[in-house]
Design a protein around this motif. Structure first.
Motif: not given
Ligand code: NAD
Ligand code: MG
Length: 395
Positions: A103, A15, A11, A214
């Motif tokens: 991620a 973010t 991922g 999102p």
């Molecule tokens: P995001 O939506 O910004 O990014 C998601 C990533 O996953 C992208 O690179 C996307 O291409 C990939 N992805 C989405 N669906 C997919 C699939 N079916 N198969 C393969 N890849 C796929 O999400 P984020 O905010 O970066 O969050 C990622 C994870 O980290 C989540 O589980 C979230 O709960 C956790 N998290 C995020 C934060 C934060 O500050 N953003 C904080 C704590 C935990």
């Protein structure tokens, strides 16, 4: 260190992925992006590949993978493009990889995170859904595989930082009474029931303190994010539901706390910027520069604390209930939530219908033991069917 740590970022275009590359980019001799992966959006992945020159780029979607391959060849890049879910497992478990940033958002992140755990990697876990769905199995895989599990979620990273180094998920043995999980309260902290009926997608996407993808942004607005984090904390730290207390702390400066039996409460503070937990996990047990600004306590001025309102934000209650119920209940909760959030983002569901849909799904499905990964995956699939049917009936 003789050679850089090879890091797979599952991922990388999200973010957390972008923040991880930001920290890696500050320490080029120390970390190497080994594999970068994305779902289907290849423009940002192409840019990342040209900048960080990973050995592999993985795209889930086959057509998008083909396009990326052509573009990389045209640019003279030697990054190899792979596609599909098995390729995600491969770049998470190959012996060449030292560390995996998990991620990907949602249940899709479970299998590659599990593959990393089983093959003994340094697993930097952002994908909390993995622990919610299959906490026991995942923790067993970490143990059996000899992996080092480092939480990326800011709260759990904070707790990890203020616990004794070798706590072995044993609260009593370490004099720990309680875990105090902080929550910003989201954009609707002071809203009443009538106002919550009217929440729009745009309002819910506008988080006061954090910039995130999102899905987790909506989860933060409903407090389901905190609910998922309660379940996450249970598995990471061996804490029963009664020993995890959610504390609303609107400034998001204290990232969580641990209360000891002698009356001490240890907290980790910092600006709300995910590069701090990411840098901590990448270099653990060392500390490295992350690019995060120093905390200016005088600018912050004061720190506030409130109790959460589970009546107005039922998602938190539903998550506590699912944790107490155990078995496949958390996987069902998670899947129904994913369906509900996707529908809310598409404006097919109202804000307060998110917990209604989750509660109905939990009521309709038989909860069983979660002894195998198939039990978990079957429960996830069944919950999506029930939730989808509910949605169709409503709209
Ligand atoms: P995001 O939506 O910004 O990014 C998601 C990533 O996953 C992208 O690179 C996307 O291409 C990939 N992805 C989405 N669906 C997919 C699939 N079916 N198969 C393969 N890849 C796929 O999400 P984020 O905010 O970066 O969050 C990622 C994870 O980290 C989540 O589980 C979230 O709960 C956790 N998290 C995020 C934060 C934060 O500050 N953003 C904080 C704590 C935990
Ligand atoms: Mg968090």
């Amino acid at each position: 260190m003789s050679r850089p740590l090879n890091v797979t970022i599952l991922g990388s275009t999200g973010t957390i992925g972008v923040n991880t590359l930001d920290v890696i980019g500050r320490h080029p001799g120390r970390f190497k992006a080994y594999a970068l992966t994305a779902n289907s959006r290849i423009e940002p992945l192409l840019k990342q590949c040209l900048q960080f020159r990973p050995r592999y780029a993985v795209v889930l979607d086959a057509d998008a993978a083909q396009t990326l391959k052509q573009q990389l060849e045209l640019a003279g890049s030697d990054t190899e493009v792979l596609c599909g879910a098995t390729a995600l497992d491969q770049v998470s478990s190959t012996p060449d990889v030292d560390a995996v940033m998990a991620a990907i958002v949602g249940a899709a992140g479970l299998k590659p995170a599990m593959a990393a755990a089983r093959s003994g990697k340094r697993v930097m876990l952002a994908n909390k859904e993995t622990l919610v769905m299959s906490g026991r199995l995942f923790m067993e895989a970490v143990l059996d595989g000899g992996a080092t599990l480092l939480p990326i979620d800011s709260e759990h990273n904070a707790i990890f930082q203020v616990m004794p180094a070798q706590f072995h998920r044993n609260l009593d043995g370490n004099g720990i009474r309680k875990i105090l999980l902080t929550a910003s309260g989201g954009p609707f902290r002071r809203w009443n029931a009538q106002e919550l009926e009217q929440v729009t997608t745009e309002q819910a996407l506008n988080h006061p303190n954090w910039v995130m993808g999102p899905k987790i942004t909506i989860d933060s607005a409903t407090l389901m994010n905190k609910g998922l984090e309660v379940i996450e904390a249970h598995w990471l730290f061996g804490a029963e539901a009664d020993r995890i207390e959610v504390v609303i702390h609107p400034q998001s400066v204290i990232h969580s706390m641990v209360e000891y039996v002698d009356g001490s409460v240890l907290a980790q503070l910092g600006n709300p910027d995910m590069r701090t937990p990411i840098a901590y996990a990448l270099a653990y047990p060392e500390r490295i520069v992350s690019g995060v600004d120093p905390l200016d306590l005088f600018k912050i001025g004061h720190l506030d604390f409130e109790k959460p309102d589970m009546r107005l934000f039922p998602c938190l209650r539903l998550a506590f209930d699912a944790l107490r119920r155990g078995g496949t209940a958390p996987a069902v909760l998670n899947a129904a939530n994913e369906v509900a959030v996707a529908a809310f983002l598409q404006k097919r569901l109202r804000f307060l219908d998110i917990p209604r849909l989750i509660e109905t799904t939990l009521e309709q499905l038989r909860i069983t033991e979660a002894d195998t990964l198939d039990d978990v995956i079957d429960a996830d699939a069944a919950a999506r069917v029930v939730a989808d049917e509910w949605l169709v009936r409503q709209t």
